[in-house]
Enzyme design. Sequence first.
Site, PDB file in Angstrom:
ATOM      1  N   GLU A   1       0.859  -1.200   0.000  1.00 16.16           N
ATOM      2  CA  GLU A   1       0.000   0.000   0.000  1.00 16.16           C
ATOM      3  C   GLU A   1       0.882   1.233   0.000  1.00 16.16           C
ATOM      4  OE1 GLU A   1      -2.669  -0.467   3.333  1.00 16.16           O
ATOM      5  OE2 GLU A   1      -3.540  -2.277   2.505  1.00 16.16           O
TER       6      GLU A   1
ATOM      7  N   HIS B   1      -7.759   1.251   1.796  1.00 20.01           N
ATOM      8  CA  HIS B   1      -7.654   0.825   3.197  1.00 20.01           C
ATOM      9  C   HIS B   1      -8.411   1.795   4.115  1.00 20.01           C
ATOM     10  CE1 HIS B   1      -4.945  -1.465   6.261  1.00 20.01           C
ATOM     11  NE2 HIS B   1      -6.082  -1.115   6.818  1.00 20.01           N
TER      12      HIS B   1
HETATM   13  N1  NAI Z   1      -9.763  -2.663   6.370  1.00 20.17           N
HETATM   14  C1  NAI Z   1      -9.494  -2.099   7.524  1.00 20.17           C
HETATM   15  O1  NAI Z   1      -9.282  -0.897   7.611  1.00 20.17           O
HETATM   16  C2  NAI Z   1      -9.472  -2.924   8.769  1.00 20.17           C
HETATM   17  C3  NAI Z   1      -9.069  -4.229   8.726  1.00 20.17           C
HETATM   18  N2  NAI Z   1      -9.051  -4.987   9.864  1.00 20.17           N
HETATM   19  C4  NAI Z   1      -8.605  -6.382   9.772  1.00 20.17           C
HETATM   20  O2  NAI Z   1      -9.648  -7.224  10.234  1.00 20.17           O
HETATM   21  C5  NAI Z   1      -9.063  -8.250  11.032  1.00 20.17           C
HETATM   22  C6  NAI Z   1     -10.094  -8.857  11.964  1.00 20.17           C
HETATM   23  O3  NAI Z   1     -10.461  -7.907  12.943  1.00 20.17           O
HETATM   24  P1  NAI Z   1     -11.314  -8.363  14.229  1.00 20.17           P
HETATM   25  O4  NAI Z   1     -12.501  -9.121  13.820  1.00 20.17           O
HETATM   26  O5  NAI Z   1     -11.485  -7.157  15.067  1.00 20.17           O
HETATM   27  O6  NAI Z   1     -10.259  -9.341  14.924  1.00 20.17           O
HETATM   28  P2  NAI Z   1     -10.562 -10.549  15.903  1.00 20.17           P
HETATM   29  O7  NAI Z   1      -9.243 -10.866  16.532  1.00 20.17           O
HETATM   30  O8  NAI Z   1     -11.721 -10.256  16.774  1.00 20.17           O
HETATM   31  O9  NAI Z   1     -10.975 -11.750  14.935  1.00 20.17           O
HETATM   32  C7  NAI Z   1     -10.105 -12.352  14.046  1.00 20.17           C
HETATM   33  C8  NAI Z   1     -10.584 -13.790  13.872  1.00 20.17           C
HETATM   34  O10 NAI Z   1      -9.855 -14.377  12.789  1.00 20.17           O
HETATM   35  C9  NAI Z   1      -9.682 -15.736  13.122  1.00 20.17           C
HETATM   36  N3  NAI Z   1      -8.646 -16.324  12.281  1.00 20.17           N
HETATM   37  C10 NAI Z   1      -7.300 -16.151  12.367  1.00 20.17           C
HETATM   38  N4  NAI Z   1      -6.688 -16.844  11.400  1.00 20.17           N
HETATM   39  C11 NAI Z   1      -7.663 -17.467  10.690  1.00 20.17           C
HETATM   40  C12 NAI Z   1      -7.658 -18.327   9.572  1.00 20.17           C
HETATM   41  N5  NAI Z   1      -6.519 -18.701   9.002  1.00 20.17           N
HETATM   42  N6  NAI Z   1      -8.843 -18.777   9.089  1.00 20.17           N
HETATM   43  C13 NAI Z   1     -10.008 -18.405   9.664  1.00 20.17           C
HETATM   44  N7  NAI Z   1     -10.078 -17.584  10.725  1.00 20.17           N
HETATM   45  C14 NAI Z   1      -8.916 -17.134  11.238  1.00 20.17           C
HETATM   46  C15 NAI Z   1      -9.345 -15.724  14.608  1.00 20.17           C
HETATM   47  O11 NAI Z   1      -9.550 -16.981  15.207  1.00 20.17           O
HETATM   48  C16 NAI Z   1     -10.324 -14.668  15.100  1.00 20.17           C
HETATM   49  O12 NAI Z   1     -11.538 -15.241  15.535  1.00 20.17           O
HETATM   50  C17 NAI Z   1      -7.892  -7.542  11.731  1.00 20.17           C
HETATM   51  O13 NAI Z   1      -6.909  -8.459  12.166  1.00 20.17           O
HETATM   52  C18 NAI Z   1      -7.380  -6.632  10.654  1.00 20.17           C
HETATM   53  O14 NAI Z   1      -6.386  -7.279   9.897  1.00 20.17           O
HETATM   54  C19 NAI Z   1      -9.439  -4.470  11.066  1.00 20.17           C
HETATM   55  C20 NAI Z   1      -9.841  -3.160  11.162  1.00 20.17           C
HETATM   56  C21 NAI Z   1      -9.838  -2.262  10.015  1.00 20.17           C
HETATM   57  O1  HPV Z   2      -7.383  -1.589  12.514  1.00 18.87           O
HETATM   58  C1  HPV Z   2      -6.765  -2.115  11.580  1.00 18.87           C
HETATM   59  O2  HPV Z   2      -6.298  -3.248  11.624  1.00 18.87           O
HETATM   60  C2  HPV Z   2      -6.609  -1.368  10.352  1.00 18.87           C
HETATM   61  O3  HPV Z   2      -6.457  -1.951   9.327  1.00 18.87           O
HETATM   62  C3  HPV Z   2      -6.633   0.102  10.428  1.00 18.87           C
HETATM   63  O4  HPV Z   2      -5.725   0.553   9.468  1.00 18.87           O
HETATM   64  P1  HPV Z   2      -5.094   2.042   9.549  1.00 18.87           P
HETATM   65  O5  HPV Z   2      -4.194   2.035  10.741  1.00 18.87           O
HETATM   66  O6  HPV Z   2      -6.251   2.918   9.687  1.00 18.87           O
HETATM   67  O7  HPV Z   2      -4.368   2.199   8.256  1.00 18.87           O
END
Ligand code: NAI
Ligand code: HPV
Length: 305
Positions: free
Chosen positions: A258, A275
């Site tokens: 990115e 993102h």
């Molecule tokens: N696009 C964006 O701006 C954002 C992206 N994210 C991404 O979303 C992800 C998830 O966030 P949350 O739900 O809050 O985290 P969380 O920790 O609550 O849930 C993640 C889940 O993924 C599961 N997991 C891990 N590896 C796996 C696999 N290989 N196959 C299936 N499940 C698997 C874990 O067991 C867990 O239940 C973050 O780690 C981050 O990378 C989060 C916030 C913003």
């Molecule tokens: O909360 C996360 O994991 C995010 O992906 C947020 O991304 P940022 O730090 O806003 O670029």
Amino acid sequence: MKIAITTSSFARFSEAPLQLLRQEHIDYVLNPLGRKLTENETIDLLQDCVAVAAGTEPLTARVMDALPGLKVISRCGTGMDNVDMEAARARGIAVRNTPDGPTQAVAELTLGLALDLMRQVSRMDRELRSGVWKKRMGNLLGGKRLGIVGMGRIGRAVADIFTPLGVQVAFNDPVSCCGDYPCMPVEELLGWADILSLHCSMTGGECSLFTAEHLRRMKRGSWVINVARGGLIDEQALYEALADGHLAGAAVDVFGNEPYTGPLSSLDNVILTPHIGSYAKEARIRMETDTIANLIDALRAAGVK
Ligand SMILES: NC(=O)C1=CN([C@@H]2O[C@H](COP(=O)(O)OP(=O)(O)OC[C@H]3O[C@@H](n4cnc5c(N)ncnc54)[C@H](O)[C@@H]3O)[C@@H](O)[C@H]2O)C=CC1
Ligand SMILES: O=C(O)C(=O)COP(=O)(O)O
């Protein structure tokens, strides 16, 4: 005492997190580039800092070694894939994140992207602006099967938002259980889903979890949404599956590198966003406030404050 704030757009909507720092007599330096920093830029900015309110810049062992005064990494966000957790532990650096702040924002974006994919809104908007008046036939979201990979906070919020719209939900997650929805092995989920949506966390070992072979197992004419992490899916394989029509479309918010400048941009059946999963004003204010509260808390716990 000085800290760095590397996460972008900090305090754009509320001064409260900065006021919290001032109250505690903590000086701060903001990311001057307004984008994700490289390793070297991170090292330069964090000189003399005891803590960082971190974005998604690489916080590697090399960065930590170059910053012996760093005691706290407070992520403004959920994903921890940019932080070498083992290296932080070995150096006694406390690491925090804001697990609840982005949940609703990412889940709502997922719904918006799914509706856009079904009705090709972005594509027709582009066409109309370039002088093409063309009514494209879409699909209903209601009645579709949504396969969620990663049933954590965001995965569950997504399931709960889609279900009342008549979408059938199933998921795969090796750790989290969720009795409200059926859990399937990932191979089965790939063949079952009309829309596959990634919401799992990424650690180093899980890079390119979804390869060309996985995408071929999906039904012809199905859709993929990735708002989790770019490294989870082989981008070249995704491009090929979209270009040859095996997949009907994809919506992608996160990329291996990115800012993204790769070939997906040349395809009409792809929606690309920079993102912005958590970029809803209300979510960012909460994330920023939590980040600074966590940072101060961790400095106190470390005996630095
Ligand atoms: N696009 C964006 O701006 C954002 C992206 N994210 C991404 O979303 C992800 C998830 O966030 P949350 O739900 O809050 O985290 P969380 O920790 O609550 O849930 C993640 C889940 O993924 C599961 N997991 C891990 N590896 C796996 C696999 N290989 N196959 C299936 N499940 C698997 C874990 O067991 C867990 O239940 C973050 O780690 C981050 O990378 C989060 C916030 C913003
Ligand atoms: O909360 C996360 O994991 C995010 O992906 C947020 O991304 P940022 O730090 O806003 O670029």
